[in-house]
Every structure is written in C-alpha cells, then in structure tokens.
Design a protein around this motif. Structure first.
Motif, PDB file in Angstrom:
ATOM      1  N   SER A   9       0.827  -1.202   0.000  1.00  0.00           N
ATOM      2  CA  SER A   9       0.000   0.000   0.000  1.00  0.00           C
ATOM      3  C   SER A   9       0.864   1.256   0.000  1.00  0.00           C
ATOM      4  O   SER A   9       0.510   2.261  -0.622  1.00  0.00           O
ATOM      5  N   LEU A  10       2.017   1.194   0.661  1.00  0.00           N
ATOM      6  CA  LEU A  10       2.930   2.344   0.636  1.00  0.00           C
ATOM      7  C   LEU A  10       3.494   2.565  -0.766  1.00  0.00           C
ATOM      8  O   LEU A  10       3.619   3.706  -1.230  1.00  0.00           O
ATOM      9  N   ARG A  11       3.836   1.464  -1.438  1.00  0.00           N
ATOM     10  CA  ARG A  11       4.364   1.594  -2.800  1.00  0.00           C
ATOM     11  C   ARG A  11       3.290   2.122  -3.746  1.00  0.00           C
ATOM     12  O   ARG A  11       3.585   2.959  -4.620  1.00  0.00           O
ATOM     13  N   VAL A  12       2.060   1.665  -3.589  1.00  0.00           N
ATOM     14  CA  VAL A  12       0.972   2.154  -4.446  1.00  0.00           C
ATOM     15  C   VAL A  12       0.725   3.635  -4.173  1.00  0.00           C
ATOM     16  O   VAL A  12       0.559   4.426  -5.105  1.00  0.00           O
ATOM     17  N   ALA A  13       0.723   4.030  -2.898  1.00  0.00           N
ATOM     18  CA  ALA A  13       0.515   5.436  -2.554  1.00  0.00           C
ATOM     19  C   ALA A  13       1.628   6.313  -3.124  1.00  0.00           C
ATOM     20  O   ALA A  13       1.359   7.401  -3.658  1.00  0.00           O
ATOM     21  N   ASP A  14       2.868   5.852  -3.039  1.00  0.00           N
ATOM     22  CA  ASP A  14       3.987   6.609  -3.613  1.00  0.00           C
ATOM     23  C   ASP A  14       3.858   6.730  -5.128  1.00  0.00           C
ATOM     24  O   ASP A  14       4.142   7.791  -5.706  1.00  0.00           O
ATOM     25  N   GLN A  15       3.433   5.660  -5.781  1.00  0.00           N
ATOM     26  CA  GLN A  15       3.260   5.704  -7.237  1.00  0.00           C
ATOM     27  C   GLN A  15       2.145   6.663  -7.621  1.00  0.00           C
ATOM     28  O   GLN A  15       2.262   7.404  -8.601  1.00  0.00           O
ATOM     29  N   ILE A  16       1.061   6.670  -6.860  1.00  0.00           N
ATOM     30  CA  ILE A  16      -0.036   7.598  -7.126  1.00  0.00           C
ATOM     31  C   ILE A  16       0.452   9.033  -6.981  1.00  0.00           C
ATOM     32  O   ILE A  16       0.162   9.894  -7.820  1.00  0.00           O
ATOM     33  N   ALA A  17       1.224   9.309  -5.931  1.00  0.00           N
ATOM     34  CA  ALA A  17       1.750  10.663  -5.727  1.00  0.00           C
ATOM     35  C   ALA A  17       2.667  11.071  -6.878  1.00  0.00           C
ATOM     36  O   ALA A  17       2.577  12.204  -7.381  1.00  0.00           O
ATOM     37  N   ARG A  18       3.532  10.162  -7.327  1.00  0.00           N
ATOM     38  CA  ARG A  18       4.432  10.487  -8.447  1.00  0.00           C
ATOM     39  C   ARG A  18       3.640  10.741  -9.731  1.00  0.00           C
ATOM     40  O   ARG A  18       3.935  11.690 -10.470  1.00  0.00           O
ATOM     41  N   ASP A  19       2.655   9.895 -10.004  1.00  0.00           N
ATOM     42  CA  ASP A  19       1.860  10.066 -11.220  1.00  0.00           C
ATOM     43  C   ASP A  19       1.053  11.360 -11.184  1.00  0.00           C
ATOM     44  O   ASP A  19       0.947  12.060 -12.194  1.00  0.00           O
ATOM     45  N   LEU A  20       0.490  11.687 -10.027  1.00  0.00           N
ATOM     46  CA  LEU A  20      -0.285  12.926  -9.919  1.00  0.00           C
ATOM     47  C   LEU A  20       0.605  14.155 -10.054  1.00  0.00           C
ATOM     48  O   LEU A  20       0.171  15.170 -10.600  1.00  0.00           O
ATOM     49  N   ALA A  21       1.838  14.068  -9.581  1.00  0.00           N
ATOM     50  CA  ALA A  21       2.767  15.188  -9.717  1.00  0.00           C
ATOM     51  C   ALA A  21       3.017  15.509 -11.187  1.00  0.00           C
ATOM     52  O   ALA A  21       3.254  16.662 -11.555  1.00  0.00           O
ATOM     53  N   VAL A  22       2.946  14.503 -12.035  1.00  0.00           N
ATOM     54  CA  VAL A  22       3.119  14.707 -13.477  1.00  0.00           C
ATOM     55  C   VAL A  22       1.794  15.112 -14.128  1.00  0.00           C
ATOM     56  O   VAL A  22       1.760  15.985 -14.995  1.00  0.00           O
ATOM     57  N   LEU A  23       0.701  14.488 -13.708  1.00  0.00           N
ATOM     58  CA  LEU A  23      -0.594  14.722 -14.349  1.00  0.00           C
ATOM     59  C   LEU A  23      -1.190  16.100 -14.054  1.00  0.00           C
ATOM     60  O   LEU A  23      -1.799  16.708 -14.938  1.00  0.00           O
ATOM     61  N   ILE A  24      -1.057  16.578 -12.830  1.00  0.00           N
ATOM     62  CA  ILE A  24      -1.726  17.831 -12.451  1.00  0.00           C
ATOM     63  C   ILE A  24      -1.281  19.002 -13.330  1.00  0.00           C
ATOM     64  O   ILE A  24      -2.123  19.709 -13.885  1.00  0.00           O
TER      65      ILE A  24
END
Length: 121
Positions: A9-24
């Motif tokens: 869950s920590l790895r998924v949360a980190d991946q979501i944060a990285r992807d959102l940093a690019v998408l936003i």
C-alpha cells in the motif's frame, strides 16, 4: 487468494503521488489551481480512497483544494490508465501545512537563539 506483500500500500501510494505530480500540471486547466507540489499520499487498506497532500504557490490553498477536488474524477481516470491495479482509489485532496509549520518553527528557533546568545558584532 494470494497474501499481500508487506508495504504494498505504501508503494501504491507513492506511485499515485508520483503520477499525480506529473498529471496535475499537464491535465488540470482549472484557473483556481496554481503551481501545485504533491507532498504525499495516504491510501486506505482496501485501496478505495486516497488522501493526496499538496502545497501550492500562487493560489489560495482552500481555493486550490476546491479546484483539485473538482478535477479528482478526471485525474482518477488518467490514473486508471497508468496503474495496473484492480481498484484505483477515489482521490481526496488536502492542503499540507507542514511547510508553513516548519517555517514557523524555524522563526521560533531563530528568535530563541537570538535571545539567549547576543549576536557578535
């Protein structure tokens, strides 16, 4: 059913944060959203909800939070295409005020240091 790996869950949360940093910056066209930095993400154990923490420059944090939460569905749709997990969480954005608290603590420390030790001229 296969047991989950510890820390997944920590790895998924980190991946979501990285992807959102690019998408936003690329996808959100809302004028309420300024220059956003994603500082972290917390995800529920069932992967149904993710709380995304951010800081903002050039916009009021409350107004920016409204804009990001309005764009949450669109961002979730983009995440669904990028991530290879069964459930992509519903996104909830929250302003991260830890940076401001850090500046306040730094100012308090400087003030205490100046009061205890006179500055040398």
């Amino acid at each position: 059913m296969k047991p989950k790996k510890p820390g997944r869950s920590l790895r998924v949360a980190d991946q979501i944060a990285r992807d959102l940093a690019v998408l936003i910056p690329k996808e959100v066209r809302d004028p309420r959203v300024g220059l956003v930095t994603v500082t972290g993400c917390e995800i529920t154990p069932d992967y149904a909800h993710a709380k995304v923490f951010f800081t903002v420059i050039g916009s009021d944090p409350a107004v920016c939070e409204e804009g990001l939460n309005a764009a949450a569905g669109m961002l979730r749709n983009h995440l669904f295409r990028k991530l290879t997990i069964h459930t992509v969480p519903t996104l909830h954005f929250a302003h991260d005020d830890s940076v401001n608290r850090g500046f306040e603590m730094d100012a308090l420390i400087r003030k205490a240091m100046s009061e205890t030790r006179p500055e040398e001229n």
